[in-house]
Scaffold this motif. Structure first.
Motif, PDB file in Angstrom:
ATOM      1  N   GLN A 113       2.633   3.943  -7.174  1.00  0.00           N
ATOM      2  CA  GLN A 113       1.376   3.348  -6.718  1.00  0.00           C
ATOM      3  C   GLN A 113       0.163   4.148  -7.183  1.00  0.00           C
ATOM      4  O   GLN A 113      -0.967   3.775  -6.916  1.00  0.00           O
ATOM      5  CB  GLN A 113       1.370   3.228  -5.190  1.00  0.00           C
ATOM      6  CG  GLN A 113       2.344   2.202  -4.677  1.00  0.00           C
ATOM      7  CD  GLN A 113       2.454   2.186  -3.163  1.00  0.00           C
ATOM      8  OE1 GLN A 113       1.841   2.995  -2.466  1.00  0.00           O
ATOM      9  NE2 GLN A 113       3.247   1.271  -2.635  1.00  0.00           N
ATOM     10  N   GLY A 114       0.404   5.245  -7.874  1.00  0.00           N
ATOM     11  CA  GLY A 114      -0.679   6.013  -8.466  1.00  0.00           C
ATOM     12  C   GLY A 114      -1.047   7.296  -7.742  1.00  0.00           C
ATOM     13  O   GLY A 114      -1.943   8.013  -8.171  1.00  0.00           O
ATOM     14  N   TYR A 115      -0.362   7.603  -6.649  1.00  0.00           N
ATOM     15  CA  TYR A 115      -0.654   8.841  -5.936  1.00  0.00           C
ATOM     16  C   TYR A 115      -0.071  10.031  -6.682  1.00  0.00           C
ATOM     17  O   TYR A 115       1.043   9.972  -7.196  1.00  0.00           O
ATOM     18  CB  TYR A 115      -0.041   8.817  -4.522  1.00  0.00           C
ATOM     19  CG  TYR A 115      -0.702   7.868  -3.569  1.00  0.00           C
ATOM     20  CD1 TYR A 115      -1.897   8.194  -2.943  1.00  0.00           C
ATOM     21  CD2 TYR A 115      -0.126   6.630  -3.285  1.00  0.00           C
ATOM     22  CE1 TYR A 115      -2.501   7.328  -2.052  1.00  0.00           C
ATOM     23  CE2 TYR A 115      -0.722   5.746  -2.390  1.00  0.00           C
ATOM     24  CZ  TYR A 115      -1.908   6.105  -1.782  1.00  0.00           C
ATOM     25  OH  TYR A 115      -2.504   5.243  -0.903  1.00  0.00           O
ATOM     26  N   THR A 116      -0.826  11.121  -6.733  1.00  0.00           N
ATOM     27  CA  THR A 116      -0.311  12.365  -7.300  1.00  0.00           C
ATOM     28  C   THR A 116       0.447  13.110  -6.210  1.00  0.00           C
ATOM     29  O   THR A 116       0.306  12.811  -5.019  1.00  0.00           O
ATOM     30  CB  THR A 116      -1.452  13.267  -7.799  1.00  0.00           C
ATOM     31  OG1 THR A 116      -2.258  13.661  -6.673  1.00  0.00           O
ATOM     32  CG2 THR A 116      -2.307  12.556  -8.848  1.00  0.00           C
ATOM     33  N   PHE A 117       1.216  14.097  -6.601  1.00  0.00           N
ATOM     34  CA  PHE A 117       1.916  14.920  -5.623  1.00  0.00           C
ATOM     35  C   PHE A 117       0.926  15.544  -4.652  1.00  0.00           C
ATOM     36  O   PHE A 117       1.156  15.565  -3.444  1.00  0.00           O
ATOM     37  CB  PHE A 117       2.734  16.014  -6.319  1.00  0.00           C
ATOM     38  CG  PHE A 117       3.374  16.970  -5.342  1.00  0.00           C
ATOM     39  CD1 PHE A 117       4.565  16.642  -4.726  1.00  0.00           C
ATOM     40  CD2 PHE A 117       2.777  18.181  -5.029  1.00  0.00           C
ATOM     41  CE1 PHE A 117       5.153  17.503  -3.812  1.00  0.00           C
ATOM     42  CE2 PHE A 117       3.346  19.040  -4.112  1.00  0.00           C
ATOM     43  CZ  PHE A 117       4.538  18.702  -3.506  1.00  0.00           C
ATOM     44  N   GLU A 118      -0.172  16.045  -5.182  1.00  0.00           N
ATOM     45  CA  GLU A 118      -1.181  16.705  -4.352  1.00  0.00           C
ATOM     46  C   GLU A 118      -1.770  15.732  -3.329  1.00  0.00           C
ATOM     47  O   GLU A 118      -1.978  16.096  -2.173  1.00  0.00           O
ATOM     48  CB  GLU A 118      -2.291  17.303  -5.220  1.00  0.00           C
ATOM     49  CG  GLU A 118      -1.847  18.492  -6.060  1.00  0.00           C
ATOM     50  CD  GLU A 118      -1.028  18.110  -7.294  1.00  0.00           C
ATOM     51  OE1 GLU A 118      -1.043  16.917  -7.709  1.00  0.00           O
ATOM     52  OE2 GLU A 118      -0.352  19.001  -7.834  1.00  0.00           O
ATOM     53  N   GLU A 119      -2.024  14.491  -3.734  1.00  0.00           N
ATOM     54  CA  GLU A 119      -2.555  13.490  -2.808  1.00  0.00           C
ATOM     55  C   GLU A 119      -1.546  13.142  -1.722  1.00  0.00           C
ATOM     56  O   GLU A 119      -1.905  12.982  -0.551  1.00  0.00           O
ATOM     57  CB  GLU A 119      -2.964  12.225  -3.569  1.00  0.00           C
ATOM     58  CG  GLU A 119      -4.177  12.411  -4.452  1.00  0.00           C
ATOM     59  CD  GLU A 119      -4.421  11.225  -5.363  1.00  0.00           C
ATOM     60  OE1 GLU A 119      -5.601  10.960  -5.647  1.00  0.00           O
ATOM     61  OE2 GLU A 119      -3.445  10.569  -5.795  1.00  0.00           O
TER      62      GLU A 119
END
Length: 92
Positions: free
Chosen positions: A56-62
């Motif tokens: 869905q486009g989330y990064t690990f950090e997010e």
């Protein structure tokens, strides 16, 4: 993959030196799976939700910033799926 530091006691280090065939990373992962089991977290389901969040486009950090437990990750993924995309919106 991220490498983390783990502090071990000297006796653990000695034992691992004697038995250098032991995969300490595997022991660590097994201990984490045991902790997940205690908390009724299915590792496969956790991996699935994590992968879906990444798709869905989330990064690990997010993901780490916006969640602090499995239910948060599940909500993050499911809330995103419920939101219509720009292509789904209709003009009236």
């Amino acid at each position: 993959m991220i490498t983390r530091s783990v502090t071990i006691e000297e006796i653990d280090d000695l034992y691992l030196m004697w038995n250098d065939h032991i995969n300490a990373s595997a022991l660590y992962r097994r201990a984490l799976r045991d902790e997940m089991d205690v908390r009724d977290i299915d590792p496969d389901e956790l991996r699935d939700f994590f992968q879906r969040a990444r798709e869905q486009g989330y990064t690990f950090e997010e993901i780490a910033e916006n969640t602090s437990r499995f239910a948060d990750l599940q909500s993050l993924v499911e809330d995103q799926q419920c939101q219509p995309t720009a292509g789904d919106a209709t003009d009236e």
